[in-house]
Design a protein around this motif. Structure first.
Motif, short mmCIF file in Angstrom:
data_model
loop_
_atom_site.label_atom_id
_atom_site.label_comp_id
_atom_site.label_asym_id
_atom_site.label_seq_id
_atom_site.Cartn_x
_atom_site.Cartn_y
_atom_site.Cartn_z
N THR A 178 -4.02 -1.60 15.40
CA THR A 178 -5.40 -1.34 15.01
C THR A 178 -5.67 0.12 15.34
N THR A 179 -5.37 0.96 14.36
CA THR A 179 -5.18 2.37 14.68
C THR A 179 -6.46 3.16 14.87
N HIS A 180 -7.48 2.85 14.10
CA HIS A 180 -8.69 3.66 14.12
C HIS A 180 -8.31 5.14 13.94
N ALA A 181 -7.52 5.40 12.89
CA ALA A 181 -6.92 6.72 12.73
C ALA A 181 -7.88 7.72 12.10
N PHE A 182 -8.76 7.24 11.22
CA PHE A 182 -9.62 8.17 10.49
C PHE A 182 -11.06 8.05 10.99
N ARG A 183 -11.79 9.13 10.80
CA ARG A 183 -13.22 9.08 11.10
C ARG A 183 -13.98 9.44 9.83
N ILE A 184 -15.23 9.09 9.81
CA ILE A 184 -16.06 9.44 8.67
C ILE A 184 -16.13 10.96 8.60
#
Ligand code: SF4
Ligand code: SF4
Lengths: 370, 153
Positions: A155-161
């Motif tokens: 569950t990487t959460h690699a990108f941000r808005i």
């Protein structure tokens, strides 16, 4: 002789799942059987329902980002990309070029990782135990790149808005290039194990056929649609995140059976390597984060963005009422839509085929139930 | 059926092709299994694991300025920052800090929000506990970090 004996009852109702290793999660399929023949199926879903769409309404726009990883957890990077693109459309902005290229690299790596999970488990269901070990060995390499890049593997959460939080690490390009060199020979290995194998062919050919028209009726997308001969890939049809810059092909096949879907996915992995190679060659310099306020407050409005996730069209429909929290987030998950076609694909077939068909649908129950 | 196909069928060519792959991979060079409790794997530098509250290495005082930004950033609302105003310096000072690991999803938003790099997700990944209250870390635990048992075999 009694009037009727148990021999007269020809129909049997059987529950498959929710605890069944071949349903890839907690899917319950009620089967109506006449001997070995399937007369009909009914899917019971919702065992993994967490109310993700409702959670979104109680989080800020940025806070909801990690939750989308938990829908299709084997392709969490794609999920994050879809959500970020949707909110960026709402904000009427685009990520900087460097961020877009890094996004493409990671998403395609994730496509390979997702297809490797599919291949391993699908082969395991059919009875070929060896490929799963090899697939997970190669997947590990992709996950290592994720771990080094953003600090998490699944569950990487690699990108941000608006772009990326993390810049590429020292040696990112080398790692990705090493992966691209290492991987295609491994695909050849999987093909040597499976493609010619007569049991594999016998179990897959003409099983779970879905024609192009039926695919369109059900709204089925992704490799299932392409195996039926429809050249439809959102990366080409409505390019996002700079996909129009890359040179790649959409693999298609004509029969729409399980074997063709296997071939299509194998080809897709090779094409993904091709895209990664082109992307990693020229990662532009520059900022990684666009101009986004610390507290994101999109203007009133709505946006729908769909991307080509490993499993099909993944869409995010976001509505903003101008506050810091989404008014509504609706997800169009590919697995949920593709699962509808299960009944059409197995009806009239044999009970052993249902395992092959669930495998070829490549569903993730986290995404079906949300 | 063409001659080649019949040949492949009779002599089980497909089967031996597959077996060749399997035997090639028997080479000890290709062993990838990690002997986990005996050898701890090295995780990446950016790994998001156990949280830590950093102290200033010079004087041992906490870096945290009790601004509460991490608690506001967290989607799960699991951080509670306690502070009180120091009458002499007129600044807020940290008193307590609780972090409920059992609900944390290690997304890293709190770490990103911290303006002084006081809160950090570290490379420790052995976080199991025998009880639920054991998952709630207080300030002392956060500053010292977990001390997992090292196994030998
Ligand atoms: S890592 Fe994420 S869930 Fe955990 S405390 Fe920080 S913000 Fe909250
Ligand atoms: S954001 Fe950093 S400085 Fe502020 S309360 Fe949290 S740990 Fe302390």
């Amino acid at each position: 002789m009694p009037d009727s004996t148990f021999l007269d009852s020809t129909e049997l109702v059987l529950n498959m799942g929710p605890q069944h290793p071949s349903t890839h999660g907690v899917l319950r399929v009620i089967l109506k059987l006449d001997g070995e023949k399937i007369l009909g199926t009914d899917c019971v879903i919702g065992y993994l329902h967490r109310g993700v769409e409702k959670i979104a309404e109680n989080r800020t726009w940025a806070q909801f980002n990690p939750y989308v990883d938990r829908m299709d957890y084997v392709a969490s990077v794609s999920n994050g990309l879809g959500y970020c693109l949707a909110v960026e459309k709402l904000l009427n902005m685009e990520a900087p070029p460097r961020a877009q290229v890094v996004r493409v690299i990671l998403t395609e790596l994730n496509r390979i990782a997702s297809h490797l999970v599919w291949l391993g488990t699908h082969a395991l269901d059919i009875g070929a135990i060896t490929p799963v070990f090899y697939c997970f060995r190669e997947r590990e390499e992709a996950l290592n790149i994720f771990e080094k890049y953003c600090g998490a593997r699944l569950t990487t959460h690699a990108f941000r808005i608006g772009g990326l939080q993390y810049d590429t690490y020292e040696g990112f390009e080398q790692d990705v290039k090493a992966f691209c060199d290492m991987f295609p020979p491994k695909v050849d290995e999987y093909e040597a194990l499976l493609t010619g194998n007569r049991i594999w062919k016998g179990r897959l050919t003409n099983v779970g056929v879905l024609t192009a028209d039926e695919c369109k009726e059900y709204g089925v997308t992704g490799p299932l649609l392409r195996a039926a001969g429809v050249k439809w890939d959102l990366r080409k049809a409505q390019p996002y995140s700079g996909y129009e810059k890359y040179d790649f092909e959409i693999p298609i096949r004509q029969n729409g059976d399980t074997f063709d879907r296997y071939i299509v996915r194998m080809q897709e992995m090779r094409q993904a390597v091709r895209i990664i190679r082109q992307a990693v060659e020229n990662i532009p310099e520059g900022p990684i984060m666009g101009k986004v306020a610390k507290v994101i407050k999109p203007p009133v409005g709505e946006a729908y963005v769909s991307i080509e996730a490993p499993k099909g069209e993944l869409g995010y429909y976001v509505v903003s009422d101008g506050s810091t929290q989404p008014y509504r987030v609706r997800v169009r998950p590919p697995s949920f839509v593709n699962l509808q076609a299960l009944d059409r694909m197995v009806r009239g077939g044999l009970v052993a085929d249902i395992v092959a068909v669930i495998g070829t649908l490549d569903i993730v129950l986290g995404e079906v139930d949300r | 059926m063409s001659g080649g196909k019949i040949f492949r069928k009779i002599f089980l060519v497909d089967l031996f092709q597959g077996l060749a792959v399997t035997f090639r991979n028997q080479n000890p060079k290709y062993i990838v299994t990690e002997q986990y409790p005996a050898e701890r794997p090295k995780v990446a530098e950016r790994y998001r694991g156990a949280p830590r509250l950093n102290n200033n290495p010079d004087n041992g005082e906490t870096l945290c300025i009790a601004c509460n930004l991490c608690a506001l950033a967290c989607p799960e609302n699991l951080i509670v920052v306690g502070s009180e105003r120091n009458e002499q310096t007129r600044r807020k000072e940290l008193t307590t800090f609780t972090y409920d690991l059992s609900r944390c999803m290690f997304c890293g938003l709190c770490e990103d929000a911290c303006p002084v790099d006081a809160l950090e997700l570290t490379q420790d990944f052995e976080l199991a506990s025998y009880s639920r209250p054991g998952m709630i870390w207080d300030r002392q635990m956060l500053e010292e970090g977990p001390r997992p048992k090292q196994y030998k075999c």
